[in-house]
Design a protein around this motif. Structure first.
Motif, PDB file in Angstrom:
ATOM      1  N   UNK A 139       0.870  -1.173   0.000  1.00 36.32           N
ATOM      2  CA  UNK A 139       0.000   0.000   0.000  1.00 36.32           C
ATOM      3  C   UNK A 139       0.909   1.225   0.000  1.00 36.32           C
ATOM      4  N   UNK A 140       0.903   2.011  -1.086  1.00 39.80           N
ATOM      5  CA  UNK A 140       1.824   3.155  -1.116  1.00 39.80           C
ATOM      6  C   UNK A 140       1.568   4.128   0.033  1.00 39.80           C
ATOM      7  N   UNK A 141       2.656   4.483   0.702  1.00 47.66           N
ATOM      8  CA  UNK A 141       2.581   5.508   1.766  1.00 47.66           C
ATOM      9  C   UNK A 141       3.501   6.640   1.349  1.00 47.66           C
ATOM     10  N   UNK A 142       3.073   7.364   0.337  1.00 51.16           N
ATOM     11  CA  UNK A 142       3.983   8.351  -0.232  1.00 51.16           C
ATOM     12  C   UNK A 142       3.566   9.786   0.055  1.00 51.16           C
ATOM     13  N   UNK A 143       2.397   9.963   0.672  1.00 54.09           N
ATOM     14  CA  UNK A 143       1.972  11.341   0.925  1.00 54.09           C
ATOM     15  C   UNK A 143       2.635  11.864   2.197  1.00 54.09           C
ATOM     16  N   UNK A 144       2.867  13.142   2.217  1.00 52.35           N
ATOM     17  CA  UNK A 144       3.537  13.760   3.355  1.00 52.35           C
ATOM     18  C   UNK A 144       2.665  14.846   3.970  1.00 52.35           C
TER      19      UNK A 144
ATOM     20  N   UNK B  45      10.894  11.417   5.515  1.00 53.36           N
ATOM     21  CA  UNK B  45      10.460  10.019   5.490  1.00 53.36           C
ATOM     22  C   UNK B  45      10.335   9.455   4.080  1.00 53.36           C
ATOM     23  N   UNK B  46      10.369  10.328   3.072  1.00 55.86           N
ATOM     24  CA  UNK B  46      10.258   9.861   1.684  1.00 55.86           C
ATOM     25  C   UNK B  46      11.552  10.208   0.947  1.00 55.86           C
ATOM     26  N   UNK B  47      12.254   9.207   0.397  1.00 54.07           N
ATOM     27  CA  UNK B  47      13.503   9.500  -0.302  1.00 54.07           C
ATOM     28  C   UNK B  47      13.298  10.513  -1.438  1.00 54.07           C
ATOM     29  N   UNK B  48      14.221  11.460  -1.496  1.00 51.15           N
ATOM     30  CA  UNK B  48      14.229  12.414  -2.610  1.00 51.15           C
ATOM     31  C   UNK B  48      13.211  13.536  -2.507  1.00 51.15           C
ATOM     32  N   UNK B  49      12.483  13.602  -1.414  1.00 51.74           N
ATOM     33  CA  UNK B  49      11.423  14.608  -1.304  1.00 51.74           C
ATOM     34  C   UNK B  49      11.912  15.884  -0.619  1.00 51.74           C
TER      35      UNK B  49
ATOM     36  N   UNK C 165       7.566   4.284   9.500  1.00 50.50           N
ATOM     37  CA  UNK C 165       6.816   3.351   8.652  1.00 50.50           C
ATOM     38  C   UNK C 165       6.952   3.675   7.172  1.00 50.50           C
ATOM     39  N   UNK C 166       7.456   4.859   6.883  1.00 50.48           N
ATOM     40  CA  UNK C 166       7.800   5.168   5.497  1.00 50.48           C
ATOM     41  C   UNK C 166       9.258   4.719   5.305  1.00 50.48           C
ATOM     42  N   UNK C 167      10.155   5.591   4.907  1.00 53.22           N
ATOM     43  CA  UNK C 167      11.537   5.128   4.747  1.00 53.22           C
ATOM     44  C   UNK C 167      12.500   6.293   4.923  1.00 53.22           C
TER      45      UNK C 167
ATOM     46  N   UNK D 281       7.300   1.093  -1.120  1.00 51.62           N
ATOM     47  CA  UNK D 281       5.978   1.626  -0.770  1.00 51.62           C
ATOM     48  C   UNK D 281       5.978   3.155  -0.662  1.00 51.62           C
TER      49      UNK D 281
ATOM     50  N   UNK E 279      18.276   9.309  -4.630  1.00 47.37           N
ATOM     51  CA  UNK E 279      18.408   9.650  -3.199  1.00 47.37           C
ATOM     52  C   UNK E 279      18.754   8.386  -2.416  1.00 47.37           C
TER      53      UNK E 279
END
Lengths: 217, 183
Positions: free
Chosen positions: A21-26, A87-91, A152-154, B67, B81
């Motif tokens: 389940x994508x968890x990409x929103x911040x 929590x999100x790479x590259x963001x 829980x993200x990365x 994810x 990144x």
């Protein structure tokens, strides 16, 4: 170090790969966390004691008080945002990081300037006996929740994510004490802003612990 | 459409499918990304032994972070990144282990140089590092010498070598982060 074949690794990773389940929103989790944390801080603070008399009214009567409160609020929100971005790479956006640091310096400067030119007349009215302990009580639970969401993200840099989360969580009570405790810039710096360092250390510890946990996985 | 834009679109779609559990798309994606990572690291660090390890570690990190990719966002910033970060992590945690390079004994320290070493020295990252940092990183992270051995070779104290390693890695991180990856 690994000495396996790359093709074997790819096969291993891709075979029966579960859907995720994508968890990409911040923005949404950051706004939710920020709002709920404020509700927590305000509710608990009001449960433990009243606001300082005329504290809200001071926002209208003293532009300097309104300015330092607004800058603090914006800075807290920005710290929350960049902590979640970690929590999100590259963001991560470097300009936003600089803007956040600038807002924090501006916020601190307000109180340093206030040592000579206070926004309100310094007084003991509304003083809370255990405001430092309250600051810890208000910041640690939101910090733990935020870090869990981030973990829980990365987060690529767990320590940095922990520190930023610590600052964001530590700023919540520091800001609210502006209204619920006595007004004196020196007291604000030592008793309300000072405890942010404990939240930062707690955040850093969470970052290190969770990084190790991820490595073990 | 340029090749970069093509890759961007394809990788984004493949990752979107992988997030839904499509094994074939995921295997294709990881295969392509593995080749890109290896080429990326090779051009930045030269033919060091760590490259295959780094590549595989990066693939594992991509797997763990899949994810967090949003198909509405660009793939390359997310991907690079992770690659940059994992590479620095691995370089930092790299313990002393002997490699083929050790046989070359990093000649420039002793006045000669080998073809492998020349290639490493010309690589982007090592050529941009200050000589003081480059020497300690080459000795401790590439050739696998211990801090004590490196200190003896360079005529420095062990603590000075540790400080230089720490600063060298910090510099390496800066070099990689400041690099404009085609987006």
């Amino acid at each position: 170090m690994t000495h396996r074949n790359r093709l074997d690794l790819i096969k291993e990773l891709s075979t029966n790969v579960p859907s995720v389940h994508p968890r990409s929103s911040v923005l949404l989790p950051a706004i939710l966390w920020f709002s709920l944390s404020w509700i927590y801080v305000i509710s608990l603070s009001l449960y433990l004691g009243p606001l300082r008399p005329n504290a809200i009214k001071s926002l209208i009567t003293s532009p300097q008080f309104a300015f330092e409160s607004t800058v603090g609020f914006i800075s807290g929100a920005l710290f929350c945002l960049i902590a979640f971005q970690e929590s999100i790479p590259g963001l991560r956006r470097q300009w936003l990081v600089y803007l956040t640091y600038f807002s924090a310096i501006l916020w601190l400067s307000c109180y340093v300037v206030g040592l000579w030119f206070p926004a309100l007349e310094p007084s003991l009215i509304g003083k809370r006996a255990h405001c430092v302990l309250e600051a810890y009580l208000y910041s640690i639970p939101p910090l733990s929740v935020a870090y869990l969401i981030i973990y829980r993200r990365f987060p690529l840099n767990s320590l940095q994510a922990g520190v930023l989360t610590g600052v964001g969580a530590g700023m919540l009570p520091a800001l609210f004490m502006q209204f619920s405790c006595m007004y004196d810039p020196q007291h604000m710096l030592t008793h309300h802003i000072g405890p942010i360092t404990v939240a930062v250390i707690a955040g850093a510890i969470l970052g290190v612990v969770f990084k190790k946990k991820r490595k073990l996985k | 459409m340029t090749e970069t834009a093509n890759d961007e679109l394809r990788w984004s779609q493949l990752m979107g499918n992988a997030q839904k559990g499509d094994e074939q798309s995921y295997a294709i994606l990881l295969g392509e990304l593995g080749a890109v990572i290896a080429a990326f690291l090779n051009s930045r660090f030269g033919p060091i032994d760590l490259i295959e390890d780094c590549t595989q570690e990066c693939l594992i990190a991509i797997h763990s972070a899949r994810h967090t990719y949003d198909t509405k966002r660009l793939f390359r910033p997310w991907f690079f990144a992770i690659v940059r970060n994992r590479t620095i992590d691995i370089l930092r945690s790299q313990k002393s282990y002997k490699t083929a390079l050790e046989k070359n004994r990093l000649g420039h320290i002793e006045g000669t140089s080998s073809p492998v070493e020349d290639e490493i020295n010309k690589s982007m990252v090592f050529s941009m590092l200050a000589p003081a940092y480059r020497d300690v990183l080459l000795l401790t992270k590439v050739a696998g010498f211990t801090t004590a051995e490196a200190a003896e070779k360079l005529g420095l104290s062990e603590s000075a070598v540790r400080v230089r390693v720490h600063r060298g890695i910090k510099e390496t991180r800066k070099i990689l982060q400041n690099e404009q990856v085609e987006r």
